[in-house]
Motif scaffolding. Structure first.
Motif, PDB file in Angstrom:
ATOM      1  N   ALA A 112       0.823  -1.214   0.000  1.00 39.99           N
ATOM      2  CA  ALA A 112       0.000   0.000   0.000  1.00 39.99           C
ATOM      3  C   ALA A 112       0.856   1.262   0.000  1.00 39.99           C
ATOM      4  CB  ALA A 112      -0.934   0.004   1.207  1.00 39.99           C
ATOM      5  N   GLU A 113       1.978   1.221   0.695  1.00 37.71           N
ATOM      6  CA  GLU A 113       2.790   2.431   0.800  1.00 37.71           C
ATOM      7  C   GLU A 113       3.601   2.716  -0.462  1.00 37.71           C
ATOM      8  OE1 GLU A 113       7.039   1.631   2.761  1.00 37.71           O
ATOM      9  OE2 GLU A 113       5.412   1.366   4.188  1.00 37.71           O
ATOM     10  N   ASP A 114       3.601   1.781  -1.406  1.00 36.63           N
ATOM     11  CA  ASP A 114       4.424   1.940  -2.605  1.00 36.63           C
ATOM     12  C   ASP A 114       3.721   2.662  -3.750  1.00 36.63           C
ATOM     13  OD1 ASP A 114       6.506   0.554  -1.333  1.00 36.63           O
ATOM     14  OD2 ASP A 114       5.727  -1.387  -1.980  1.00 36.63           O
ATOM     15  N   ASP A 115       2.455   2.994  -3.580  1.00 37.10           N
ATOM     16  CA  ASP A 115       1.666   3.639  -4.632  1.00 37.10           C
ATOM     17  C   ASP A 115       1.769   5.158  -4.493  1.00 37.10           C
ATOM     18  OD1 ASP A 115      -0.264   4.608  -6.370  1.00 37.10           O
ATOM     19  OD2 ASP A 115      -1.696   3.008  -5.927  1.00 37.10           O
ATOM     20  N   MET A 116       2.436   5.810  -5.442  1.00 33.80           N
ATOM     21  CA  MET A 116       2.644   7.255  -5.365  1.00 33.80           C
ATOM     22  C   MET A 116       1.401   8.058  -5.725  1.00 33.80           C
ATOM     23  SD  MET A 116       6.521   8.145  -6.558  1.00 33.80           S
ATOM     24  CE  MET A 116       6.332   9.777  -5.852  1.00 33.80           C
ATOM     25  N   GLU A 117       0.420   7.444  -6.332  1.00 32.76           N
ATOM     26  CA  GLU A 117      -0.766   8.176  -6.778  1.00 32.76           C
ATOM     27  C   GLU A 117      -1.942   8.072  -5.813  1.00 32.76           C
ATOM     28  OE1 GLU A 117      -1.734   6.796 -10.673  1.00 32.76           O
ATOM     29  OE2 GLU A 117       0.187   7.409 -11.543  1.00 32.76           O
ATOM     30  N   GLN A 118      -1.923   7.077  -4.931  1.00 28.97           N
ATOM     31  CA  GLN A 118      -3.101   6.804  -4.106  1.00 28.97           C
ATOM     32  C   GLN A 118      -3.390   7.890  -3.078  1.00 28.97           C
ATOM     33  OE1 GLN A 118      -5.312   4.275  -4.656  1.00 28.97           O
ATOM     34  NE2 GLN A 118      -6.556   5.400  -3.174  1.00 28.97           N
ATOM     35  N   THR A 143       8.857   7.244   1.749  1.00 31.86           N
ATOM     36  CA  THR A 143       7.652   6.473   1.491  1.00 31.86           C
ATOM     37  C   THR A 143       6.922   7.016   0.257  1.00 31.86           C
ATOM     38  OG1 THR A 143       7.425   6.138   3.880  1.00 31.86           O
ATOM     39  CG2 THR A 143       5.504   5.643   2.502  1.00 31.86           C
ATOM     40  N   PRO A 144       6.773   6.216  -0.806  1.00 34.55           N
ATOM     41  CA  PRO A 144       6.152   6.701  -2.047  1.00 34.55           C
ATOM     42  C   PRO A 144       4.746   7.269  -1.846  1.00 34.55           C
ATOM     43  CG  PRO A 144       7.302   4.641  -2.454  1.00 34.55           C
ATOM     44  CD  PRO A 144       7.320   4.850  -0.971  1.00 34.55           C
ATOM     45  N   TYR A 145       3.938   6.616  -1.025  1.00 30.34           N
ATOM     46  CA  TYR A 145       2.574   7.095  -0.771  1.00 30.34           C
ATOM     47  C   TYR A 145       2.604   8.530  -0.258  1.00 30.34           C
ATOM     48  CZ  TYR A 145      -2.117   7.307   1.344  1.00 30.34           C
ATOM     49  OH  TYR A 145      -3.403   7.668   1.687  1.00 30.34           O
ATOM     50  N   VAL A 146       3.487   8.803   0.669  1.00 33.76           N
ATOM     51  CA  VAL A 146       3.586  10.134   1.261  1.00 33.76           C
ATOM     52  C   VAL A 146       4.193  11.126   0.270  1.00 33.76           C
ATOM     53  CG1 VAL A 146       4.645  11.494   3.110  1.00 33.76           C
ATOM     54  CG2 VAL A 146       3.725   9.213   3.596  1.00 33.76           C
ATOM     55  N   LEU A 147       5.273  10.720  -0.401  1.00 35.10           N
ATOM     56  CA  LEU A 147       5.925  11.616  -1.351  1.00 35.10           C
ATOM     57  C   LEU A 147       4.975  12.018  -2.476  1.00 35.10           C
ATOM     58  CD1 LEU A 147       9.465   9.980  -1.682  1.00 35.10           C
ATOM     59  CD2 LEU A 147       8.846  12.038  -0.420  1.00 35.10           C
ATOM     60  N   GLY A 148       4.209  11.050  -2.969  1.00 31.22           N
ATOM     61  CA  GLY A 148       3.261  11.346  -4.037  1.00 31.22           C
ATOM     62  C   GLY A 148       2.185  12.299  -3.580  1.00 31.22           C
ATOM     63  N   GLY A 149       1.669  12.069  -2.380  1.00 29.46           N
ATOM     64  CA  GLY A 149       0.629  12.934  -1.838  1.00 29.46           C
ATOM     65  C   GLY A 149       1.111  14.353  -1.627  1.00 29.46           C
ATOM     66  N   ILE A 150       2.328  14.494  -1.106  1.00 31.80           N
ATOM     67  CA  ILE A 150       2.895  15.819  -0.873  1.00 31.80           C
ATOM     68  C   ILE A 150       3.135  16.538  -2.201  1.00 31.80           C
ATOM     69  CG2 ILE A 150       4.982  17.028  -0.101  1.00 31.80           C
ATOM     70  CD1 ILE A 150       3.144  16.262   2.204  1.00 31.80           C
ATOM     71  N   ALA A 151       3.684  15.826  -3.187  1.00 31.01           N
ATOM     72  CA  ALA A 151       3.953  16.442  -4.493  1.00 31.01           C
ATOM     73  C   ALA A 151       2.666  16.908  -5.166  1.00 31.01           C
ATOM     74  CB  ALA A 151       4.694  15.452  -5.387  1.00 31.01           C
ATOM     75  N   ASP A 152       1.633  16.079  -5.116  1.00 28.63           N
ATOM     76  CA  ASP A 152       0.364  16.439  -5.756  1.00 28.63           C
ATOM     77  C   ASP A 152      -0.324  17.582  -5.023  1.00 28.63           C
ATOM     78  OD1 ASP A 152       0.526  14.617  -7.852  1.00 28.63           O
ATOM     79  OD2 ASP A 152      -0.346  12.997  -6.664  1.00 28.63           O
ATOM     80  N   ALA A 153      -0.268  17.561  -3.693  1.00 29.32           N
ATOM     81  CA  ALA A 153      -0.870  18.640  -2.918  1.00 29.32           C
ATOM     82  C   ALA A 153      -0.180  19.968  -3.231  1.00 29.32           C
ATOM     83  CB  ALA A 153      -0.790  18.331  -1.426  1.00 29.32           C
TER      84      ALA A 153
END
Length: 274
Positions: A112-118, A143-153
């Motif tokens: 679950a933590e590996d999905d950068m888009e979720q 953590t990809p999940y966190v990095l993706g969320g921060i980048a998109d936000a």
């Protein structure tokens, strides 16, 4: 991207743990834990910036979102879930989101933590907007999940912060406000639920408590907006009122039950006296 040392993966300063007596294990864990508060004190300037920004945004209707995976995600949910009963805010003002969804609170969800888009998909379910703030929590800072969320936000004009235990990590680089708590290697190598998790809990306590004080959810030093959901809290509220308004306990209790909250009872009593 800056080079950084992954401190959370460095070997423990203790070896042959399995040969230690129980008392030695506990004493050494405690010795390491004693370093955490000092490490947190070093990032108070960064926490101050975040709280001040949050307070301003909250007055405009903004919300605070925590995102994380594993221990970090659970700590965000814990902090968010305690705001309504403690400070009387609705459950939709401080929100904790964990990779893998609510089922991941109790059981690990594979990959679950590996999905950068979720994370962004999860955030959009709350109609996130520019008044809101997203705080990513990740001991590793990778953590990809966190990095993706921060980048998109951030790409959508939303204020972001990162709480990590690896200075210079990708999360620190990605977030607008980097809160880097260097607690050193863990007692059990790589077990970031220990010192790293403890430091995160302290930081989240500071963020949410300072925010609630700044937006007026505390009077003096008391939780005047707490929800009266059990006998203990009703008793606490009555004692708050009795002390603040110089009333007998029974009178304070009756006043509290009539108005349903310490704050409302205090306001009503004050208006009557005027």
């Amino acid at each position: 991207m800056r080079k950084y040392t992954k401190i959370t993966e460095k070997p423990s300063p203790y070896t042959e743990l399995e040969q230690m007596e129980t008392a030695s294990i506990l004493q050494n864990i405690n010795k390491e834990d004693a370093k955490v508060a000092k490490s947190v004190s070093a990032v108070i300037p960064q926490i101050t910036i975040l709280v001040d920004e949050l307070a301003r945004r909250f007055t405009e209707g903004g919300r605070l979102f925590y995102i994380g995976a594993g221990t970090s995600g659970r700590l965000g949910i814990l902090d968010a879930s305690e705001i309504p009963p403690t400070y009387g805010l609705p459950y939709d003002r401080v929100i904790g989101i964990i990779a893998g969804g609510d089922k991941a609170i109790r059981k690990a969800v594979e990959n679950a933590e590996d999905d950068m888009e979720q994370a962004w998909k999860d955030l959009k379910e709350y109609d996130i907007n520019e008044k809101d703030t997203v705080v990513g929590i990740a001991a590793s800072g990778t953590t990809p999940y966190v990095l993706g969320g921060i980048a998109d936000a951030k790409a959508n004009g939303i204020l972001t912060a990162g709480v990590t235990n690896n200075p210079g990590s990708p999360l620190s680089v990605a977030a607008d406000i980097a809160i880097e708590v260097n607690v050193g290697p863990e007692f059990v190598t790589g077990s970031t639920r220990m010192k790293s998790g403890t430091s995160q809990k302290l930081v989240l306590n500071m963020i949410s408590t300072a925010l609630m004080i700044r937006i007026g959810r505390v009077k003096g030093n008391k939780m005047v907006n707490m929800q009266l959901t059990n006998v203990k809290l009703v008793d606490r509220g009555a004692r708050f009122l009795a002390e603040e308004l110089k009333l007998e306990y029974q009178q304070a209790e009756e006043l509290l039950k009539k108005y349903g909250s310490v704050k409302k009872a205090m306001d009503a009593y004050g208006n009557k006296k005027d």
